[in-house]
Design a protein around this motif. Structure first.
Motif, short mmCIF file in Angstrom:
data_model
loop_
_atom_site.label_atom_id
_atom_site.label_comp_id
_atom_site.label_asym_id
_atom_site.label_seq_id
_atom_site.Cartn_x
_atom_site.Cartn_y
_atom_site.Cartn_z
N LEU A 1 0.82 -1.22 0.00
CA LEU A 1 0.00 0.00 0.00
C LEU A 1 0.85 1.27 0.00
O LEU A 1 0.57 2.21 -0.76
N PRO A 2 1.91 1.37 0.83
CA PRO A 2 2.77 2.57 0.73
C PRO A 2 3.43 2.71 -0.64
O PRO A 2 3.59 3.82 -1.14
N THR B 1 0.72 4.07 -2.97
CA THR B 1 0.29 5.42 -2.59
C THR B 1 1.32 6.47 -2.97
O THR B 1 0.99 7.48 -3.61
N TRP C 1 0.54 10.32 2.73
CA TRP C 1 1.77 9.62 3.09
C TRP C 1 2.01 9.68 4.60
O TRP C 1 2.40 8.68 5.21
N LEU D 1 -0.17 7.17 6.25
CA LEU D 1 0.33 5.80 6.04
C LEU D 1 1.48 5.47 6.97
O LEU D 1 1.58 4.36 7.50
#
Length: 296
Positions: A97-98, A101, A157, A160
């Protein structure tokens, strides 16, 4: 004062007595004039600073959330793609996911510089014809506006990093030169494609289609490590990603933001592409900068 002195010098040069049949040399088609345009535009930062902010206010006029709609849209897209492809590729969500993103955040800036850069002079036709300002002012205005959008998206960010904590060592500081290179590339990309697309109006829709294609061939919603770990022919084909310059631009910014090391060759490729791009934009400015006002 500098502009007035320059105008007096130009007038003096044009009216000065010359040898019979001799025509004064034009200074418009020189690299010196091209870089002077860039420097003069940078000095007028208050102008493009306020114009960039005004662009955002106009776009989200009478909106409650304003530019944060961009943050929401990017966050929803990142969450949907990240969760979906993490299940398809069987990659832990905390890892994938990071990656997705930050990739989307940087891609929004890159694609914005390319697509909006191709129409930057066309959309500012009125200002170009009426406002005696360097051509680079409109490019700086565009890059500044995209930078503001990037700053809004960085909120995702931060969230996250809070949800999926990770160690960010000293390599995190590499984000500073990485973002600086991204901004410099945004300037030359907008300047070069802006000039060319103003002359040839088919360039803008062509860039629109090519940018969409580049999204799929750039490791944003997929990872090169996943393909390389499969071995065989798939692993060999994964190396083709190295031929995509945007892959290296992604790595020098994304890797420090998600706590991963950046191999040195990514930096050398990005620096090389940046220098080549600056030279290309300078050449376009030298040849056609003074004609843009007639083309728009």
């Amino acid at each position: 004062m500098h502009d007035n002195n320059q105008q007096r010098a130009d007038v003096a040069r044009m009216v000065a007595s010359t040898v019979e049949g001799e025509v004064p040399a034009s200074q418009s088609k020189t690299f010196r004039a091209a870089f002077a345009d860039l420097l003069q535009g940078a000095r007028q930062r208050e102008l493009w600073f306020m114009l960039g902010i005004q662009d955002i206010k106009q776009r989200y006029r009478r909106s409650v959330l304003g530019p944060f709609w961009i943050t929401i849209a990017t966050g929803v897209m990142a969450a949907a793609l990240g969760l979906l492809y993490s299940m398809l590729f069987q990659i832990p969500t905390a890892q994938f996911l990071p990656h997705v993103t930050v990739g989307l955040i940087m891609w929004n800036f890159i694609s914005g510089a390319i697509k909006e850069g191709s129409t930057v002079f066309i959309e500012n036709e009125g200002l170009i014809k009426q406002l005696p300002a360097p051509l680079s002012v409109h490019v700086y205005r565009l890059v500044w506006r995209q930078t503001l959008f990037l700053a809004h998206n960085l909120i995702i960010w931060v969230l996250l990093i809070i949800i999926f904590p990770r160690h960010l060592g000293w390599e995190f500081l590499l984000i500073i030169p990485g973002l600086a290179l991204l901004l410099i590339n945004g300037v030359w990309v907008a300047m070069f494609f802006g000039i060319v697309a103003t002359r040839f109006r088919d360039i803008a829709p062509l860039l629109e289609a090519l940018t969409q294609l580049l999204f799929y061939v750039t490791p944003i919603v997929w990872m090169t490590d996943t393909l390389e770990n499969q071995g065989g022919a798939v692993s060999e084909r994964a190396k083709l990603a190295q031929l995509n310059p945007l892959y290296h631009y992604m790595e020098v910014v994304r890797a420090p933001m998600i706590g991963q090391p950046v191999e040195a060759y990514h930096w050398w490729i990005v620096i090389g592409c940046t220098l080549a791009g600056i030279g290309l934009a300078a050449l376009a400015m030298r040849q056609w900068r003074f004609r843009v006002s007639y083309w728009v």
